[in-house]
Design a protein around this motif. Sequence first.
Motif, PDB file in Angstrom:
ATOM      1  N   MET A 132       0.633  -0.968   0.008  1.00 19.44           N
ATOM      2  CA  MET A 132       0.043   0.142  -0.056  1.00 19.44           C
ATOM      3  C   MET A 132       0.687   1.181   0.199  1.00 19.44           C
ATOM      4  N   ALA A 133       0.195   2.313  -0.850  1.00 22.03           N
ATOM      5  CA  ALA A 133       1.481   3.646  -1.261  1.00 22.03           C
ATOM      6  C   ALA A 133       1.158   4.301   0.520  1.00 22.03           C
TER       7      ALA A 133
ATOM      8  N   GLY B  55      -4.536  10.801   0.482  1.00 20.90           N
ATOM      9  CA  GLY B  55      -5.682  10.261  -0.237  1.00 20.90           C
ATOM     10  C   GLY B  55      -6.200  12.141  -0.575  1.00 20.90           C
ATOM     11  N   ILE B  56      -5.953  12.944   0.268  1.00 19.49           N
ATOM     12  CA  ILE B  56      -6.513  13.883  -0.200  1.00 19.49           C
ATOM     13  C   ILE B  56      -5.183  15.268  -0.863  1.00 19.49           C
ATOM     14  N   CYS B  57      -4.168  15.021  -0.335  1.00 26.64           N
ATOM     15  CA  CYS B  57      -3.381  16.413  -0.995  1.00 26.64           C
ATOM     16  C   CYS B  57      -1.698  15.682  -2.000  1.00 26.64           C
ATOM     17  N   GLY B  58      -2.073  14.628  -1.611  1.00 26.51           N
ATOM     18  CA  GLY B  58      -1.258  13.135  -2.240  1.00 26.51           C
ATOM     19  C   GLY B  58       0.347  13.988  -1.734  1.00 26.51           C
ATOM     20  N   LYS B  59       0.523  14.367  -0.700  1.00 21.12           N
ATOM     21  CA  LYS B  59       1.423  14.045   0.437  1.00 21.12           C
ATOM     22  C   LYS B  59       2.495  12.801   0.043  1.00 21.12           C
TER      23      LYS B  59
ATOM     24  N   ASN C 271       8.215   8.958   6.908  1.00 20.61           N
ATOM     25  CA  ASN C 271       6.902   8.348   6.098  1.00 20.61           C
ATOM     26  C   ASN C 271       5.860   9.530   6.499  1.00 20.61           C
ATOM     27  N   VAL C 272       4.802   9.661   5.869  1.00 22.83           N
ATOM     28  CA  VAL C 272       4.039  10.701   6.540  1.00 22.83           C
ATOM     29  C   VAL C 272       3.048   9.477   6.936  1.00 22.83           C
ATOM     30  N   ASN C 273       2.700  10.869   8.026  1.00 24.66           N
ATOM     31  CA  ASN C 273       1.663  10.169   9.212  1.00 24.66           C
ATOM     32  C   ASN C 273       0.130  10.127   8.772  1.00 24.66           C
TER      33      ASN C 273
END
Length: 62
Positions: free
Chosen positions: A1-2, A6-10, A30-32
């Motif tokens: 899973m990437a 899902g909102i900003c594409g960060k 990684n993004v939180n």
Amino acid sequence: MAQVCGICGKGPQFGNNISHAHNISRRRWNVNLRPVKAKVDGGSKRVRVCTSCIKSGKITKA
């Protein structure tokens, strides 16, 4: 899973670990992400969203 919001594409950012002996190895920040039930197109949908989007109110929870 990437690891993508899902909102900003960060996505994840990349850089180096540098030890005291100046040994360099690659690392990533990684993004939180949090799975959230949000209102999308009139219905509710489960979306993986970063916490900065949740805090700023870019989504409305279902």
